[in-house]
Scaffold this motif. Sequence first.
Motif: not given
Length: 194
Positions: A63-85
Motif C-alpha cells: 500500500i505504498d501509494s496510500v500509506a508510504g513505504y515505511e508503513e508497508v515495512l512496518r506492516l510487513r514485519e508485523k505480518l511476518e512476526r504474527l505468522t512466523g513466515r
Amino acid sequence: LESFFYAAQDTERLIPYFGDFLLDSGAFSFMEGAKAVDWDEYVERYAAFIDRNKVEKFFELDIDSVAGYEEVLRLREKLERLTGRQSIPVWHNSRGKDDFIRACEQYPYVAVGGLVSGKGEYRRQLWRFFPWFIKTAHDHGAKLHALGFTSLDGIQRFHFDSVDSTAWTTGNRFGYVYHFKNGTMTKTDVPKGH
C-alpha cells in the motif's frame, strides 16, 4: 491466487486441495469501500487467516501509494512476526532498483507490481525491463511473480515463475473459458446458440 478480501468459507475448505496457492492481501479492494482503515487490525485478521489455513505463500500489503513505504515495512514485519513466515514482497518502481535486489537476496519469492495502469490497461512499455528482473531474481535464488500479467505472448517470451491476471476470469461473465493447452492459455468461446 485468491484475494484475502474475497476469501470465503469455500476458499478455506478448498485450500488443502490446491496443488499450489498464493494469497493476495486484498488491501486495495478493502480500501475502496472504507472511509478509514485500521491497518493493524487488517493485518491481524490476514495473519489469522494465513495461520488457520497454513498458507505458505502470501503477499505483503503493498500500500505504498496510500500509506508510504515505511508503513508497508512496518506492516510487513508485523505480518511476518504474527505468522512466523516470510511474506512475498511486492516491488513497485517507487522503491528503486536497490530495494528489488535486496528483496531478492532476503526472500525466496518476490513479486513485481505496477504492471497495470490505473485504468486496468497493461503497461507494455515495461517489457524491456523484464529480462533484468527475472535474471536478477534467479541469480539470487528467488522466484519471481508478475502481478497483473495477462499477455499470453509475454508468458511465452518471459520466464516468470508465476503470473496472475483477473482478465482470465472475464469468461465467467461473458461466456467463454481459458484453459491450458500445449503449454499456453487458450480461449474457448461459448458454443453458438448457447
